[in-house]
Write a protein that holds these residues in place. Structure first.
Motif, PDB file in Angstrom:
ATOM      1  N   GLY A   1       0.820  -1.198   0.000  1.00 44.44           N
ATOM      2  CA  GLY A   1       0.000   0.000   0.000  1.00 44.44           C
ATOM      3  C   GLY A   1       0.856   1.251   0.000  1.00 44.44           C
ATOM      4  O   GLY A   1       2.063   1.208  -0.240  1.00 44.44           O
ATOM      5  N   SER A   2       0.246   2.378   0.303  1.00 47.53           N
ATOM      6  CA  SER A   2       0.952   3.650   0.326  1.00 47.53           C
ATOM      7  C   SER A   2       0.473   4.469   1.506  1.00 47.53           C
ATOM      8  O   SER A   2      -0.721   4.438   1.849  1.00 47.53           O
ATOM      9  N   ARG A   3       1.394   5.184   2.142  1.00 44.43           N
ATOM     10  CA  ARG A   3       1.021   6.050   3.255  1.00 44.43           C
ATOM     11  C   ARG A   3       0.568   7.432   2.772  1.00 44.43           C
ATOM     12  O   ARG A   3       0.295   8.309   3.567  1.00 44.43           O
ATOM     13  N   GLY A   4       0.503   7.622   1.477  1.00 43.45           N
ATOM     14  CA  GLY A   4       0.061   8.892   0.919  1.00 43.45           C
ATOM     15  C   GLY A   4       1.232   9.818   0.628  1.00 43.45           C
ATOM     16  O   GLY A   4       2.301   9.711   1.231  1.00 43.45           O
ATOM     17  N   GLY A   5       1.045  10.724  -0.319  1.00 41.03           N
ATOM     18  CA  GLY A   5       2.120  11.644  -0.684  1.00 41.03           C
ATOM     19  C   GLY A   5       3.171  10.970  -1.547  1.00 41.03           C
ATOM     20  O   GLY A   5       3.016   9.828  -1.977  1.00 41.03           O
ATOM     21  N   VAL A   6       4.260  11.694  -1.763  1.00 37.76           N
ATOM     22  CA  VAL A   6       5.352  11.176  -2.589  1.00 37.76           C
ATOM     23  C   VAL A   6       6.270  10.315  -1.747  1.00 37.76           C
ATOM     24  O   VAL A   6       6.773  10.746  -0.706  1.00 37.76           O
ATOM     25  N   ASP A   7       6.468   9.084  -2.160  1.00 38.83           N
ATOM     26  CA  ASP A   7       7.387   8.203  -1.452  1.00 38.83           C
ATOM     27  C   ASP A   7       8.817   8.583  -1.834  1.00 38.83           C
ATOM     28  O   ASP A   7       9.163   8.561  -3.016  1.00 38.83           O
ATOM     29  N   PRO A   8       9.668   8.917  -0.857  1.00 46.44           N
ATOM     30  CA  PRO A   8      11.018   9.379  -1.192  1.00 46.44           C
ATOM     31  C   PRO A   8      11.870   8.323  -1.880  1.00 46.44           C
ATOM     32  O   PRO A   8      12.713   8.658  -2.722  1.00 46.44           O
ATOM     33  N   VAL A   9      11.652   7.046  -1.561  1.00 48.55           N
ATOM     34  CA  VAL A   9      12.441   5.990  -2.199  1.00 48.55           C
ATOM     35  C   VAL A   9      12.000   5.811  -3.647  1.00 48.55           C
ATOM     36  O   VAL A   9      12.841   5.656  -4.547  1.00 48.55           O
ATOM     37  N   ALA A  10      10.701   5.838  -3.888  1.00 53.49           N
ATOM     38  CA  ALA A  10      10.203   5.718  -5.261  1.00 53.49           C
ATOM     39  C   ALA A  10      10.690   6.893  -6.102  1.00 53.49           C
ATOM     40  O   ALA A  10      11.110   6.716  -7.256  1.00 53.49           O
ATOM     41  N   ALA A  11      10.637   8.086  -5.521  1.00 58.83           N
ATOM     42  CA  ALA A  11      11.100   9.273  -6.243  1.00 58.83           C
ATOM     43  C   ALA A  11      12.594   9.175  -6.549  1.00 58.83           C
ATOM     44  O   ALA A  11      13.043   9.527  -7.646  1.00 58.83           O
ATOM     45  N   TYR A  12      13.344   8.678  -5.588  1.00 60.46           N
ATOM     46  CA  TYR A  12      14.798   8.515  -5.761  1.00 60.46           C
ATOM     47  C   TYR A  12      15.103   7.545  -6.893  1.00 60.46           C
ATOM     48  O   TYR A  12      16.057   7.737  -7.662  1.00 60.46           O
ATOM     49  N   ALA A  13      14.274   6.494  -7.003  1.00 54.33           N
ATOM     50  CA  ALA A  13      14.503   5.475  -8.029  1.00 54.33           C
ATOM     51  C   ALA A  13      13.843   5.825  -9.359  1.00 54.33           C
ATOM     52  O   ALA A  13      14.055   5.131 -10.361  1.00 54.33           O
ATOM     53  N   GLY A  14      13.018   6.880  -9.361  1.00 54.94           N
ATOM     54  CA  GLY A  14      12.380   7.307 -10.596  1.00 54.94           C
ATOM     55  C   GLY A  14      11.211   6.448 -11.032  1.00 54.94           C
ATOM     56  O   GLY A  14      10.956   6.287 -12.235  1.00 54.94           O
ATOM     57  N   VAL A  15      10.483   5.886 -10.055  1.00 55.06           N
ATOM     58  CA  VAL A  15       9.307   5.084 -10.377  1.00 55.06           C
ATOM     59  C   VAL A  15       8.117   5.641  -9.599  1.00 55.06           C
ATOM     60  O   VAL A  15       8.275   6.433  -8.669  1.00 55.06           O
ATOM     61  N   ALA A  16       6.919   5.191  -9.979  1.00 51.69           N
ATOM     62  CA  ALA A  16       5.711   5.720  -9.354  1.00 51.69           C
ATOM     63  C   ALA A  16       5.413   5.096  -8.001  1.00 51.69           C
ATOM     64  O   ALA A  16       4.752   5.698  -7.162  1.00 51.69           O
ATOM     65  N   HIS A  17       5.895   3.877  -7.779  1.00 45.04           N
ATOM     66  CA  HIS A  17       5.608   3.157  -6.537  1.00 45.04           C
ATOM     67  C   HIS A  17       6.840   2.360  -6.124  1.00 45.04           C
ATOM     68  O   HIS A  17       7.515   1.765  -6.971  1.00 45.04           O
ATOM     69  N   LYS A  18       7.107   2.332  -4.833  1.00 43.24           N
ATOM     70  CA  LYS A  18       8.307   1.661  -4.337  1.00 43.24           C
ATOM     71  C   LYS A  18       8.360   0.186  -4.729  1.00 43.24           C
ATOM     72  O   LYS A  18       9.435  -0.358  -5.015  1.00 43.24           O
TER      73      LYS A  18
END
Length: 248
Positions: free
Chosen positions: A8-25
């Motif tokens: 699932g997701s805790r809401g907002g932008v996930d910093p790890v997903a953003a770091y890896a350049g994907v939409a979801h971790k």
């Protein structure tokens, strides 16, 4: 035994997903394999079939189906998602997370084998010395008890349907997961005093937590320090990639 992967997701932008350049971790790739695929493969190799994935993300759901997993709609939080999955899939139910990138089938088999037969719910934890020896420099959240400092391994076993009683307590623990003393405070003044005096053991604390929900709860010690390493922040992702690169 069914297995559940929380994605699932805790809401907002996930910093790890953003770091890896994907939409979801869960969709981060390492060696051409998504984190979700790595976790699902470990569970299948451990003999935990079928495997379900709890998610609210369409792309993660598509990846789960590609992997042959059943998809469940995630709820408002991890504990609520587990509660709904337990009602749908029944017990025993093994629960882990999609960011448990280093998960190994042997850890799963060992955890299930080491869980006391009379336990309704069990949680896997690793001692700090094992974690830091396996991955020097890693930063984790530790629970400090009389028998050592322990880190959770994101691996849980809901052995019986009675484990549903512990999920309400899980919701409260989620809120204080970074502040262990607040969790201990829920055990009552005696337990809190023992904790502050350094005399409360991990096993006793978990047993007491279970008693509050009228279930038999057990803490299981992991022999593998890497079992406590998940991908919670960008530095964790770099560390996991390093470990897997070393393995070849």
């Amino acid at each position: 035994m069914n297995a559940l992967i929380l994605a699932g997701s805790r809401g907002g932008v996930d910093p790890v997903a953003a770091y890896a350049g994907v939409a979801h971790k869960a969709l981060i790739e390492i060696g051409g394999e998504t984190l979700l695929a790595r976790v699902a493969r470990a569970l299948h190799e451990a003999g935990r079939a079928p495997v379900a994935v709890s998610t609210g993300d369409a792309a993660v759901a598509a990846e789960a189906r590609r992997l042959g997993c059943r998809v469940l709609q995630s709820a408002s939080g991890p504990s609520a998602s587990v509660a709904e999955a337990l009602e749908t899939l029944g017990a025993p139910l093994l629960v882990t997370t999609a960011d448990h990138a280093l998960l190994e089938a042997e850890w799963v088999r060992r955890f299930v084998a080491d869980t006391p037969r009379d336990a309704d719910v069990a949680v896997l934890l690793a001692r700090r010395d094992l974690v830091e020896a396996a991955l020097p420099g890693t930063r984790r959240t530790y629970l400090r008890f009389a028998d050592g400092d322990w880190s959770g391994c994101n691996l849980f076993l809901l052995a019986t349907l009675r484990a549903a009683g512990a999920i309400d307590l899980w919701r409260l623990v989620e809120t204080d997961r970074k502040r262990p003393w607040r969790i201990v405070r829920r055990l009552g003044p005696t337990a809190l005093l023992l904790y502050l005096m350094g005399r409360l053991t991990l096993g006793r604390a978990v047993e007491r937590l279970g008693a509050l929900s009228d279930v038999r709860a057990a803490a299981v010690a992991s022999p593998a320090g890497l079992a406590a390493v998940d991908v919670d922040k960008p530095t964790d992702l770099d560390a996991v990639r390093g470990v897997l690169a070393t393995r070849g």
